[in-house]
Design an enzyme around this catalytic site. Structure first.
Site, PDB file in Angstrom:
ATOM      1  N   ALA A  77       0.872  -1.198  -0.108  1.00 29.17           N
ATOM      2  CA  ALA A  77      -0.049   0.050  -0.060  1.00 29.17           C
ATOM      3  C   ALA A  77       0.807   1.217   0.048  1.00 29.17           C
ATOM      4  CB  ALA A  77      -0.809   0.039   1.270  1.00 29.17           C
ATOM      5  N   GLU A 145       4.038  -5.665   7.525  1.00 30.25           N
ATOM      6  CA  GLU A 145       3.211  -4.327   7.996  1.00 30.25           C
ATOM      7  C   GLU A 145       3.604  -4.250   9.543  1.00 30.25           C
ATOM      8  OE1 GLU A 145       2.150  -6.811   5.957  1.00 30.25           O
ATOM      9  OE2 GLU A 145       0.587  -5.721   4.538  1.00 30.25           O
TER      10      GLU A 145
END
Ligand code: CAA
Length: 270
Positions: A77, A145
């Site tokens: 992302a 992440e």
């Protein structure tokens, strides 16, 4: 030769390059300076493509997703868009990403991720939403992440388990380690490792083979395999129903007749 509709698809996107040849749509995620990170615009373009434009292509038999620049499929992302996110906006972001990845997973023709370089975070999640993954020998996969104080939001915790099992998935998710293409092959995350630069050709070869098969049968296989992972569906019951629905297709008659006549079947998708 492009039809009118097919040439429109070439013009529409800010972050995607497309090429449509012989029933195979090749889509290049095109933000190489940001290692093809998934920003809002890229999601808008992917949604437009999988929800609308690609569904209108005559004779479509497969889609290849790949990344521009050779260094990354997608590095996740777009972290620069996380600034100032509150919980509601984060929920919307993750939900939108998941919904678009479901469009890919449920797409009616096979979608292959041709991965060169990094497939990290949302990039690994995008590759996992595709039906098949082909990696260049330089590919690297991971869900980093936790390095950012986050967890995956686009299905990574769920799909990684499906491909590599709970123990390996948990370890990758909590260590943020990357695995190389050969480890990804050994663990079942990808099905082919090829020379760097050959990943799109390898994906095309797989799709060319699939293009000789009965299109409705291929679509029903995708639906039925997906049903296994859908808690609202009974996959075995779905298989019985879809199996039965196939016998009324012209392609079933053609396939069975061609076998008896000892010739190659010519399928029409009817
Ligand atoms: N978002 C935005 N920009 C990114 C990016 C990302 N995910 N990944 C890389 N870039 C940008 C870099 O900022 C850099 O831009 P500038 O040249 O303007 O500085 C450019 O791409 C090249 O990157 P690097 O200089 O960092 O290249 P490198 O070879 O040194 O390192 C890398 C490559 C290891 C992939 C490193 O870029 C990296 O760690 N990227 C982030 C990976 C990541 O954490 N992904 C998960 C994102 S969160 C997510 O995806 C959550 C979710 O599931 C919803």
């Amino acid at each position: 030769m492009y039809t009118k509709k097919q040439s429109i698809i070439q013009m529409t996107y800010k972050t995607l390059l497309t090429e449509y040849t012989d029933g195979i749509l090749t889509v290049t995620l095109n933000r190489p300076k940001a290692l093809n990170a998934l920003n809002a615009q890229l999601f808008t373009d992917l949604r437009q493509l999988f929800l609308e434009d690609a569904t209108m292509l005559d004779g479509l038999r497969g889609v290849i997703l790949t990344g521009a620049g050779g260094k990354a499929f997608v590095a996740g992302a777009d972290i620069t868009e996380f600034d100032g996110l509150d919980a509601q906006a984060a929920m919307d972001l993750a939900q939108r990403g998941q919904d678009i990845f479901f469009l890919i997973e449920r797409f009616r023709v096979p979608v292959i991720a041709a991965v060169s370089g990094y497939a990290l975070g949302g990039g690994c999640e995008l590759a996992m939403a595709c039906h098949i993954r082909v990696a260049s020998e330089r590919a690297k996969f991971g869900q980093p992440e936790v390095n950012l104080g986050l967890i995956p939001g686009y299905g990574g915790t769920q799909r990684l388990i499906q491909y590599i099992g709970k123990g390996r998935a948990l370890e990758l998710l909590v260590t943020a380690d990357m695995i190389d293409a050969h480890k990804a092959l050994e663990w079942g995350l990808v099905t082919h490792v090829v020379t760097h630069g050959e990943e799109v050709n390898a994906a095309r070869e797989i799709l060319q083979k699939i293009a000789t098969k009965a299109p409705i049968a291929v679509a029903k296989v995708i639906e039925t395999v997906n049903a296994y992972f859908d808690k609202k569906q009974d996959g075995f019951a779905q298989e019985v129903m879809k199996f039965a629905s196939m016998v009324n297709t012209e392609d079933f008659k053609e396939g069975a007749t061609a076998f008896v006549e000892k010739r190659k079947a010519v399928f029409t998708g009817k």
